[in-house]
Design an enzyme around this catalytic site. Structure first.
Site, mmCIF file in Angstrom:
data_model
loop_
_atom_site.group_PDB
_atom_site.id
_atom_site.type_symbol
_atom_site.label_atom_id
_atom_site.label_comp_id
_atom_site.label_asym_id
_atom_site.label_seq_id
_atom_site.Cartn_x
_atom_site.Cartn_y
_atom_site.Cartn_z
ATOM 1 N N GLN A 59 0.822 -1.171 0.066
ATOM 2 C CA GLN A 59 0.021 0.020 0.120
ATOM 3 C C GLN A 59 0.791 1.419 0.189
ATOM 4 O O GLN A 59 1.626 1.508 0.910
ATOM 5 C CB GLN A 59 -0.964 -0.016 1.212
ATOM 6 C CG GLN A 59 -1.903 1.186 1.385
ATOM 7 C CD GLN A 59 -2.729 1.150 2.601
ATOM 8 O OE1 GLN A 59 -2.288 0.504 3.541
ATOM 9 N NE2 GLN A 59 -3.880 1.564 2.576
ATOM 10 N N GLY A 60 0.640 2.103 -0.839
ATOM 11 C CA GLY A 60 1.500 3.340 -0.857
ATOM 12 C C GLY A 60 0.625 4.560 -0.909
ATOM 13 O O GLY A 60 0.081 5.401 -1.572
ATOM 14 N N TYR A 61 0.162 4.691 0.620
ATOM 15 C CA TYR A 61 -0.640 5.913 1.019
ATOM 16 C C TYR A 61 0.267 6.834 1.675
ATOM 17 O O TYR A 61 0.459 7.932 1.245
ATOM 18 C CB TYR A 61 -1.779 5.135 2.154
ATOM 19 C CG TYR A 61 -2.879 4.949 1.208
ATOM 20 C CD1 TYR A 61 -3.191 4.349 0.065
ATOM 21 C CD2 TYR A 61 -4.358 5.245 1.966
ATOM 22 C CE1 TYR A 61 -4.164 4.094 -0.717
ATOM 23 C CE2 TYR A 61 -5.532 4.824 1.089
ATOM 24 C CZ TYR A 61 -5.238 4.420 -0.166
ATOM 25 O OH TYR A 61 -6.554 4.030 -0.578
ATOM 26 N N SER A 62 0.743 6.553 3.012
ATOM 27 C CA SER A 62 1.376 7.534 3.674
ATOM 28 C C SER A 62 2.358 7.951 3.273
ATOM 29 O O SER A 62 3.268 7.212 2.483
ATOM 30 C CB SER A 62 1.505 6.654 5.303
ATOM 31 O OG SER A 62 0.550 6.535 5.787
ATOM 32 N N SER A 79 -5.050 7.091 13.183
ATOM 33 C CA SER A 79 -4.785 6.743 14.549
ATOM 34 C C SER A 79 -5.987 6.826 15.195
ATOM 35 O O SER A 79 -7.240 7.236 14.779
ATOM 36 C CB SER A 79 -3.913 7.987 14.927
ATOM 37 O OG SER A 79 -4.747 9.252 14.901
ATOM 38 N N ASN A 80 -6.192 6.351 16.300
ATOM 39 C CA ASN A 80 -7.323 6.394 17.435
ATOM 40 C C ASN A 80 -7.836 7.980 17.804
ATOM 41 O O ASN A 80 -8.827 8.023 17.827
ATOM 42 C CB ASN A 80 -6.894 5.714 18.755
ATOM 43 C CG ASN A 80 -7.034 4.191 18.598
ATOM 44 O OD1 ASN A 80 -7.166 3.580 17.287
ATOM 45 N ND2 ASN A 80 -6.804 3.211 19.597
ATOM 46 N N GLU A 81 -6.780 8.919 17.741
ATOM 47 C CA GLU A 81 -7.325 10.151 17.491
ATOM 48 C C GLU A 81 -7.938 10.511 16.551
ATOM 49 O O GLU A 81 -9.287 11.214 16.726
ATOM 50 C CB GLU A 81 -6.224 11.148 18.042
ATOM 51 C CG GLU A 81 -5.494 10.909 19.359
ATOM 52 C CD GLU A 81 -4.501 9.856 19.187
ATOM 53 O OE1 GLU A 81 -4.149 9.390 18.384
ATOM 54 O OE2 GLU A 81 -3.961 9.761 20.435
ATOM 55 N N GLU A 136 -10.520 -1.331 4.951
ATOM 56 C CA GLU A 136 -9.286 -1.486 5.779
ATOM 57 C C GLU A 136 -9.911 -1.323 7.356
ATOM 58 O O GLU A 136 -9.243 -2.060 8.094
ATOM 59 C CB GLU A 136 -8.379 -0.149 5.679
ATOM 60 C CG GLU A 136 -7.124 -0.320 6.288
ATOM 61 C CD GLU A 136 -6.120 0.774 6.347
ATOM 62 O OE1 GLU A 136 -6.502 1.852 5.838
ATOM 63 O OE2 GLU A 136 -5.026 0.754 6.870
#
Lengths: 380, 398
Positions: free
Chosen positions: B126-129, B383-385, B244
C-alpha cells in the site's frame, strides 16, 4: 523546606550531565549497545576517574560518603543518556550489599576497587519462579568442608555477562519463600560449574542467567552471617529501587522533551499538531505524571539511606509504584503522539520508551509494589 | 431480540471448524498462536489452501472467484480462524486493492490483476502514507506527471507494510496541483520492478522488519495503470479505507490472545502458585475479559445491523478504538506475566525451529517484542485520535 540540590549536589549532577552529553549521543549509544560488551568501557573508565563510582561509599573506604540524593543526581543523568553501564548493579546494589553485610576483609578487597571503577559486579537475586519475590529462592548452598557447594539458577543478571564478580542469594536453610535462611555469596564468574546464558535485553543492555552446578566456594565467599542475608538484600534492593526511580525520571524528562518538540514542529492539516486540543491535554497528563514521578524520586532518594523501617519500605514501594505507572504512561503516549516515527529503531524516542517499560520489570512492577504497600498499610 | 445463530449459521460454523481442523497446517497455527515469526512462504502456503477451498476472496463477487458470505458468516470465519490460529490474510491485495479494482477498475484491469491476486503471483503493498502525510493523508506530495502514454512518478511513500515482499504497489499520487488537495489525487498501480523504485527497510523498536520506505525517482508508469478517472483517486481511497477499517477491531484475534495469556499465566509462578491464581493478576485478566465480552457484543450488533441492510459507519471507528485498546491491554498483561523475564530479548526463540532450552516460558520470547509491536494498533489504519474525530463528527454531531 528546600527541594533544590545543594551546591555540591548540583556540581555532581552537572559533571555527570556533561559527561553524558559528550559520550552518549544517541548514535554512539546504538554502537555501544551493539558491541560485544554492550556498553562503553571508556565511559565506565571515566565514571571511575571522575570519582562517580565512589559516590555512595564512606570516606574511609575511598568514597565520598554521598547520600541518597547524591546517587539520585547521578542516576537521573545516566537515565537521560540511556546509559548502559552497570552503575546501579555495581555501585549501588553490589557495593551496598558488601558495605552492609561484608566483613572487613571483603570490604577492603572489593569496595576500594568498586569505588575506582576497577571491577564490575552483577547481582543475582531473582529466579525463574520468583516473580520479584526475593525470598522465593530455590538455589541452595550446602556446607562442604570449610566452604559451600552451590546449586541452582539465578535469573536476569543485568551486566552479568561482563562482571568480575557475581553476588548471588542462596538458601542455606528453610523452605522456599522463607525470609530466614538466605545467604549471600560472592562467585567468580569463571569458577568451575558456573555457566552463563548471555542475551541482549529489550532495552539495549546485556544480561545473563547464571546456572550453578556444584560450584565450590570457600568460607570467604559468604557475605554476612549464614542464613541472615535477607535483611541486607531487602535494604539494599530498596536503595536500588530509589536509584531506578531517579534513572526513570531522567528518561521520562527526555521522552517528554522529544515529544513536546515533535508537537511543535510536526505539521498536519496545515498546523503544528500541538495545536490540537486532544494532544495538548495528553501532553499535560504526561507532564503531570512526570511531576508525580519526580516527587516520588526525591522522596525515595531522601529515605534510601535511612535506617530500615516500615516507613522507609512504604515510601520506596510507593515510589516504584508511581514510577512504574508514570513510566508506562509516558512511554506509551510519547510513542502515540509521535505516530509511526515513534516506533522506529533509528529514532531515540522508542529506546526511552523501552527503557521505561523495562524499569518496571526490575525489582518489582507497579502491581508488586502496590501489594507491598498494601501489606504495610497503617490502620489509621 | 435473539442472539443465537440460525441453523444454517451453525452448520456453516461446523464446516469452518472441520476445514480448519483438517487443512490448517500445524506449524503455521503454532507460529500464529505463539507469536513466532511467519515467513513469506507460510503466508503463501495458507493462501493457496484458502484459494483451493474458495474461501480466500470473501469481499469479491463470485464471477471473479469470490465467495458470497453474509456479515455473520464473515464474523464466524474471523472468530474461528483466530481461535484455531490461522494467519490473517495479508490484506493489501485481496481485501484492499481488489475491491477498488472491482468497483472502479477497467475490464482489462479486472481480467489482469484479480486472477494474479488469487494465484499469489502478485503480492501487493500500500502506497498511502508519506513522511509529511500521516493523519492528514490528503496532503500527500508524490507527484505523477502525464507524458504521452506514461506517468512519470516522483516522491516517497512510507510505513509500507511487507513492501519487501511485494512486486506491486497501489499508490495515491498527485496529478493536479491546481485544485483542492483532495481533488488532485489519482490512484495508480505500479510495478515495483520498474526502474526508479527503491525499497528501504524501516526497523521497528522490536527489531522487526515489517515496514518500509518506498522511493520513486522518475518512475515510468503506463497510463493503463490508472484506476478509474484521473484526479478522482480520493473517492477510491476512501472506499478502500472502509474496507481497511473493517476488522481492525480484531475481536477474534484478541480472544485468541487472551486465551494465550491465560495459558502463560497458568504456567508462570508467583509465590509458589500459578500466576493466574494470584488475586492481583487474576483481577487484571478478568477486567480485560469483561471488557472484551462487551466489545464482542458491540461487534455483533454492528454485524447484525449490516446484515439487516445498515451501513457500518462511524461505529466501526468506535470499535476500532476499543478493540485496539483491548489488544494492547492483553499484550501488556502478557509481558507483565513474565516478571523479570520480560527483559531478555531472546531472538533465536522466535523461530519455531528453535530446539534449545527455553529461557523462561516456551512462548515467552515473543511477549515483550509483541507488546512494543502492538503499539502500532492505535497508530495505523487511522490513529485512534483520528477515529475519535470521526465519531465526534459523524455520530455525535459536534
Amino acid at each position: 523546606m528546600d527541594f533544590n540540590l545543594n551546591e555540591e549536589q548540583q556540581m555532581l549532577q552537572d559533571t555527570v550531565a556533561r559527561l553524558v552529553r559528550g559520550e552518549y549521543e544517541f548514535e554512539k549509544r546504538l554502537k555501544y549497545s551493539e558491541s560485544e560488551l554492550g556498553y562503553s568501557e571508556e565511559f565506565w573508565k571515566q565514571l571511575g576517574e571522575l570519582g562517580l563510582c565512589a559516590v555512595p561509599f564512606p570516606e574511609e573506604l575511598g568514597g565520598f560518603g554521598g547520600s541518597g540524593v547524591d546517587v539520585q543526581s547521578v542516576m537521573t543523568e545516566l537515565g537521560r543518556g540511556l546509559c548502559l553501564e552497570p552503575y546501579m548493579q555495581t555501585v549501588v546494589l553490589g557495593g551496598g550489599l558488601i558495605s552492609q553485610a561484608g566483613n572487613d576483609n571483603q570490604k577492603e578487597e572489593w569496595l576500594s576497587r568498586i569505588a575506582t571503577g576497577e571491577i564490575k559486579i552483577a547481582v543475582g537475586l531473582d529466579e525463574p519462579q520468583s516473580h520479584y519475590n526475593l525470598n522465593d529462592v530455590e538455589t541452595r548452598a550446602e556446607k562442604s568442608g570449610s566452604g559451600y557447594v552451590l546449586n541452582g539458577r539465578k535469573g536476569v543478571l543485568i551486566g552479568g555477562h561482563a562482571a568480575d564478580l557475581i553476588l548471588v542469594s542462596a538458601r542455606t536453610s528453610g523452605d522456599s519463600r522463607d525470609a530466614d535462611g538466605l545467604s549471600l555469596f560472592a562467585i567468580d564468574p569463571n569458577a568451575e560449574g558456573v555457566e552463563r546464558r548471555v542475551y541482549p535485553t529489550m532495552d539495549g543492555a546485556k544480561g545473563c542467567d547464571v546456572f550453578l552446578n556444584n560450584v565450590q566456594v570457600g568460607a570467604d565467599a559468604l557475605i554476612g552471617e549464614e542464613g541472615q542475608a535477607g535483611a541486607a538484600i531487602h535494604y539494599q534492593t530498596g536503595r536500588a529501587v530509589a536509584a531506578l526511580c531517579a534513572e526513570a525520571v531522567g528518561a521520562m524528562e527526555e521522552a517528554i522533551k522529544l515529544t513536546l518538540d515533535y508537537l511543535k514542529t510536526r505539521k498536519q492539516f496545515g498546523v503544528p499538531i500541538g495545536k490540537f486540543q486532544v494532544l495538548q491535554h495528553r501532553m499535560v497528563d504526561m507532564s503531570s505524571e512526570l511531576e508525580q514521578a519526580r516527587s516520588m524520586s526525591i522522596l525515595a532518594a531522601s529515605v534510601a539511606n535511612d535506617d530500615a523501617s516500615d516507613e522507609r519500605d512504604r515510601i520506596l514501594a510507593a515510589a516504584k509504584n508511581v514510577i512504574g505507572r508514570a513510566g508506562q504512561f509516558i512511554a506509551e503516549q510519547s510513542i502515540q503522539l509521535h505516530g509511526g516515527i515513534g516506533m522506529t529503531w533509528e529514532y531515540s524516542l522508542a529506546h526511552y520508551a523501552k527503557r521505561l517499560i523495562m524499569i518496571n520489570h526490575q525489582f518489582g512492577d507497579d502491581d508488586f509494589h502496590l501489594e507491598q504497600y498494601a501489606s504495610l498499610l497503617q490502620a489509621s | 431480540m435473539n442472539m443465537n445463530y440460525t441453523a444454517d449459521e451453525l452448520a456453516f460454523r461446523d464446516e469452518v471448524r472441520t476445514f480448519l481442523e483438517e487443512k490448517l497446517p500445524a506449524d503455521i497455527a503454532a507460529k500464529v498462536k505463539e507469536g513466532r515469526r511467519m515467513s513469506r512462504a507460510d503466508h503463501e502456503r495458507w493462501q493457496q489452501i484458502l484459494v483451493k477451498q474458495g474461501w480466500y476472496a470473501t469481499h469479491w463477487p463470485e464471477e471473479y472467484g469470490g465467495v458470497k458470505w453474509t456479515a455473520v458468516q464473515k464474523h464466524i470465519w474471523d472468530e474461528e480462524s483466530c481461535r484455531y490460529g490461522a494467519p490473517r490474510s495479508i490484506p493489501f491485495g485481496v481485501n484492499m486493492v481488489a475491491p477498488v479494482i472491482i468497483k472502479f477498475g477497467s475490464e482489462e484491469q479486472k481480467q489482469h490483476y484479480l486472477p494474479r491476486i488469487l494465484s499469489g503471483e502478485d503480492w501487493w503493498c500500500q502506497g498511502y502514507s508519506e513522511p509529511g502525510s500521516g493523519s492528514d493523508l490528503a496532503s500527500l506530495k508524490t507527484r505523477a506527471v502525464r507524458e504521452g502514454d506514461h506517468y512519470i512518478v516522483n516522491g516517497q511513500k512510507t510505513w509500507t507494510t511487507l513492501g519487501q515482499h511485494a512486486n506491486m504497489i497501489f499508490c495515491l499520487v498527485r496529478t493536479n496541483t491546481e485544485v483542492k488537495a483532495q481533488e488532485g489525487i489519482s490512484f495508480l498501480l505500479i510495478d515495483m520492478k520498474t526502474p526508479g523504485v527503491t525499497v528501504r527497510p524501516i526497523i521497528t523498536l522490536d527489531g522487526e522488519h515489517e515496514v518500509n520506505e518506498v522511493f520513486f525517482d522518475d518512475v515510468k508508469v503506463p497510463v493503463e495503470n490508472l484506476v478509474g478517472d484521473e484526479d478522482k483517486g480520493w473517492t477510491y481511497a476512501k472506499y478502500l479505507l472502509t474496507y481497511e477499517r473493517t476488522g481492525l477491531a480484531g475481536i477474534g484475534a484478541s480472544k485468541a490472545a487472551l486465551s494465550h495469556l491465560k495459558a502463560i499465566a497458568g504456567r508462570q509462578k508467583k509465590n509458589g502458585r500459578p500466576l493466574i491464581e494470584d488475586p492481583t493478576f487474576a483481577q487484571r485478566v478478568a477486567q480485560v475479559e469483561i471488557d472484551l465480552m462487551a466489545a464482542s457484543i458491540s461487534n455483533l450488533r454492528i454485524i447484525a445491523s449490516v446484515e439487516g441492510g445498515g451501513v457500518p459507519g462511524a461505529e466501526s471507528s468506535m470499535l476500532k478504538v476499543r478493540g485496539t485498546e483491548l489488544r494492547q491491554a492483553i499484550t501488556d498483561l502478557s509481558r507483565r506475566a513474565l516478571g523479570p523475564y520480560a527483559q531478555p530479548f531472546v531472538e533465536e526463540e522466535l523461530a519455531l525451529e528453535f530446539e534449545g532450552d527455553h529461557l523462561s516460558d516456551p512462548d515467552g520470547a515473543a511477549l515483550s517484542p509483541q507488546y512494543f509491536n502492538m503499539r502500532k494498533l492505535s497508530i495505523f489504519g487511522g490513529s485512534n485520535e483520528i477515529q475519535k474525530n470521526i465519531v465526534t463528527k459523524m455520530i455525535l454531531g459536534l
